[in-house]
Design an enzyme around this catalytic site. Structure first.
Site, PDB file in Angstrom:
ATOM      1  N   GLY A 181       4.809  -5.564   4.641  1.00  0.00           N
ATOM      2  CA  GLY A 181       4.876  -5.836   3.204  1.00  0.00           C
ATOM      3  C   GLY A 181       4.476  -7.243   2.797  1.00  0.00           C
ATOM      4  O   GLY A 181       4.911  -7.726   1.757  1.00  0.00           O
ATOM      5  N   SER A 182       3.573  -7.883   3.564  1.00  0.00           N
ATOM      6  CA  SER A 182       3.142  -9.214   3.105  1.00  0.00           C
ATOM      7  C   SER A 182       2.350  -9.092   1.805  1.00  0.00           C
ATOM      8  O   SER A 182       2.374 -10.004   0.972  1.00  0.00           O
ATOM      9  CB  SER A 182       2.346  -9.951   4.184  1.00  0.00           C
ATOM     10  OG  SER A 182       1.088  -9.370   4.375  1.00  0.00           O
ATOM     11  N   ASN A 183       1.670  -7.978   1.611  1.00  0.00           N
ATOM     12  CA  ASN A 183       0.968  -7.787   0.330  1.00  0.00           C
ATOM     13  C   ASN A 183       1.941  -7.517  -0.817  1.00  0.00           C
ATOM     14  O   ASN A 183       1.683  -7.926  -1.947  1.00  0.00           O
ATOM     15  CB  ASN A 183      -0.079  -6.677   0.435  1.00  0.00           C
ATOM     16  CG  ASN A 183      -1.370  -7.183   1.043  1.00  0.00           C
ATOM     17  OD1 ASN A 183      -2.099  -7.935   0.407  1.00  0.00           O
ATOM     18  ND2 ASN A 183      -1.623  -6.812   2.297  1.00  0.00           N
ATOM     19  N   LEU A 241       0.670   4.172   4.953  1.00  0.00           N
ATOM     20  CA  LEU A 241      -0.153   4.941   5.894  1.00  0.00           C
ATOM     21  C   LEU A 241      -0.050   6.450   5.678  1.00  0.00           C
ATOM     22  O   LEU A 241       0.047   7.221   6.633  1.00  0.00           O
ATOM     23  CB  LEU A 241       0.241   4.583   7.340  1.00  0.00           C
ATOM     24  CG  LEU A 241       0.120   3.104   7.688  1.00  0.00           C
ATOM     25  CD1 LEU A 241       0.589   2.835   9.103  1.00  0.00           C
ATOM     26  CD2 LEU A 241      -1.301   2.610   7.489  1.00  0.00           C
ATOM     27  N   LEU A 276      -1.167   9.775   2.648  1.00  0.00           N
ATOM     28  CA  LEU A 276      -1.784  10.105   1.356  1.00  0.00           C
ATOM     29  C   LEU A 276      -0.659  10.366   0.370  1.00  0.00           C
ATOM     30  O   LEU A 276       0.355  10.968   0.727  1.00  0.00           O
ATOM     31  CB  LEU A 276      -2.649  11.366   1.491  1.00  0.00           C
ATOM     32  CG  LEU A 276      -3.969  11.225   2.252  1.00  0.00           C
ATOM     33  CD1 LEU A 276      -4.640  12.599   2.369  1.00  0.00           C
ATOM     34  CD2 LEU A 276      -4.901  10.223   1.595  1.00  0.00           C
ATOM     35  N   ASN A 304      -5.370   0.424  -3.945  1.00  0.00           N
ATOM     36  CA  ASN A 304      -5.047   0.181  -2.540  1.00  0.00           C
ATOM     37  C   ASN A 304      -5.782  -1.075  -2.104  1.00  0.00           C
ATOM     38  O   ASN A 304      -6.819  -1.422  -2.679  1.00  0.00           O
ATOM     39  CB  ASN A 304      -5.508   1.368  -1.688  1.00  0.00           C
ATOM     40  CG  ASN A 304      -5.187   1.176  -0.209  1.00  0.00           C
ATOM     41  OD1 ASN A 304      -4.114   0.683   0.147  1.00  0.00           O
ATOM     42  ND2 ASN A 304      -6.123   1.535   0.665  1.00  0.00           N
ATOM     43  N   HIS A 341      -7.561  -2.742   1.325  1.00  0.00           N
ATOM     44  CA  HIS A 341      -8.040  -2.375   2.658  1.00  0.00           C
ATOM     45  C   HIS A 341      -8.625  -3.614   3.328  1.00  0.00           C
ATOM     46  O   HIS A 341      -9.358  -4.368   2.689  1.00  0.00           O
ATOM     47  CB  HIS A 341      -9.101  -1.271   2.524  1.00  0.00           C
ATOM     48  CG  HIS A 341      -9.541  -0.737   3.844  1.00  0.00           C
ATOM     49  ND1 HIS A 341      -8.772   0.154   4.573  1.00  0.00           N
ATOM     50  CD2 HIS A 341     -10.644  -0.990   4.587  1.00  0.00           C
ATOM     51  CE1 HIS A 341      -9.397   0.437   5.703  1.00  0.00           C
ATOM     52  NE2 HIS A 341     -10.529  -0.247   5.737  1.00  0.00           N
ATOM     53  N   ASP A 379      -9.201   5.736   1.462  1.00  0.00           N
ATOM     54  CA  ASP A 379     -10.151   4.622   1.257  1.00  0.00           C
ATOM     55  C   ASP A 379     -11.427   5.029   0.526  1.00  0.00           C
ATOM     56  O   ASP A 379     -12.515   4.527   0.815  1.00  0.00           O
ATOM     57  CB  ASP A 379     -10.538   3.990   2.625  1.00  0.00           C
ATOM     58  CG  ASP A 379      -9.318   3.562   3.405  1.00  0.00           C
ATOM     59  OD1 ASP A 379      -8.352   3.099   2.784  1.00  0.00           O
ATOM     60  OD2 ASP A 379      -9.326   3.706   4.644  1.00  0.00           O
ATOM     61  N   GLU A 403      -6.576 -11.157   1.355  1.00  0.00           N
ATOM     62  CA  GLU A 403      -5.923 -10.026   0.679  1.00  0.00           C
ATOM     63  C   GLU A 403      -4.872 -10.537  -0.296  1.00  0.00           C
ATOM     64  O   GLU A 403      -4.776 -10.061  -1.427  1.00  0.00           O
ATOM     65  CB  GLU A 403      -5.243  -9.105   1.713  1.00  0.00           C
ATOM     66  CG  GLU A 403      -6.213  -8.369   2.615  1.00  0.00           C
ATOM     67  CD  GLU A 403      -5.485  -7.446   3.578  1.00  0.00           C
ATOM     68  OE1 GLU A 403      -4.512  -6.789   3.176  1.00  0.00           O
ATOM     69  OE2 GLU A 403      -5.892  -7.387   4.753  1.00  0.00           O
TER      70      GLU A 403
HETATM   71  C1  GRF Z   1      -3.073  -4.916   5.135  1.00  0.00           C
HETATM   72  O1  GRF Z   1      -4.017  -5.411   6.024  1.00  0.00           O
HETATM   73  C2  GRF Z   1      -3.713  -3.972   4.139  1.00  0.00           C
HETATM   74  O2  GRF Z   1      -5.038  -4.293   3.856  1.00  0.00           O
HETATM   75  C3  GRF Z   1      -3.648  -2.648   4.840  1.00  0.00           C
HETATM   76  O3  GRF Z   1      -2.446  -2.672   5.557  1.00  0.00           O
HETATM   77  C4  GRF Z   1      -2.059  -4.013   5.831  1.00  0.00           C
HETATM   78  C5  GRF Z   1      -0.677  -4.178   5.286  1.00  0.00           C
HETATM   79  O4  GRF Z   1      -0.132  -5.419   5.593  1.00  0.00           O
HETATM   80  N1  GRF Z   1      -3.791  -1.549   3.918  1.00  0.00           N
HETATM   81  P1  GRF Z   1       1.228  -5.863   4.938  1.00  0.00           P
HETATM   82  O5  GRF Z   1       2.265  -4.795   5.274  1.00  0.00           O
HETATM   83  O6  GRF Z   1       1.010  -5.970   3.462  1.00  0.00           O
HETATM   84  O7  GRF Z   1       1.563  -7.175   5.560  1.00  0.00           O
END
Ligand code: GRF
Length: 204
Positions: free
Chosen positions: A16-18, A94, A96, A111, A113, A154, A183
């Protein structure tokens, strides 16, 4: 929607870093939508901990707990609508989404990627698999892509990309780390542009 707060649900399966980048983007005023719901198919995903720390409501949702994709979709849609969710951001999710949810939120699901789509995407292309494939193909550039989500992995319209040079001595891990930094910059900004209607989108 002028004065109505925009609510975002984030779906994740891992660290969940994003998610954190979106939360931080909201706090910094880069993203106007607020993350109010975080959903994972993995009970132990660290992303759920991040959400709890920020006092964001969380839920565990697994399509396989339902008798069909439709049944899962009905339940998930109800959860999202009850919470007035306007946008969905997938962040390392991960799975759908159920088709009903994709249809109901058409053009409002994004999303991120870790490669320059349409290359290096599709089922099985996640995490280090992506970066290994990029290195094996001898690419000199990789990057991050934010795209709309449709019924396939994707596959939806590309909204935004950032490039990263591939170095001669890169491993999948070093490349992944540099892409991940991009990202985190890209995701809140692209989502904000979508919310503000800055992309040209097809209906339905
Ligand atoms: C990221 O590289 C994103 O592009 C992909 O999965 C990864 C998730 O990383 N879809 P995080 O859990 O957000 O750190």
């Amino acid at each position: 929607m002028e004065n109505k707060p925009v609510h975002i649900a984030v779906f994740l399966s891992g660290g969940g870093s994003n998610l954190q980048a979106l939360i931080d983007g909201y706090k910094a005023g880069i993203l106007s939508g607020k993350i109010t719901f975080v959903v994972s198919n993995k009970r132990k995903a660290f992303g759920l901990k991040r959400a709890e720390k920020e006092q964001i409501e969380t839920a565990v949702f697994k399509v396989k707990d339902y008798e069909s994709d439709t049944a899962a979709g009905v339940d998930l849609l109800e959860k999202l609508e009850e919470r007035n969710i306007d946008y969905i951001a997938l962040a390392g999710y991960l799975q759908l989404l159920p088709e009903l949810v994709v249809k109901a939120y058409r053009n409002r699901i994004v999303n991120i990627h870790p490669a320059l789509l349409p290359k290096f995407g599709g089922k099985g292309m996640y995490g280090l698999h992506v970066h290994k494939a990029v290195l094996e193909a001898g690419e000199t550039e990789s990057g991050a892509t934010v795209h709309l989500v449709d019924e396939f992995y994707d596959n939806g319209k590309i909204l935004e990309q950032m490039n990263v040079n591939v170095m001669k001595d890169d491993t999948a891990e070093t490349l992944a780390a540099r892409v991940l930094e991009k990202e985190h910059k890209l995701y809140p900004r692209a989502l904000e542009k979508l919310i503000k209607g800055k992309y040209e989108l097809k209906n339905g």
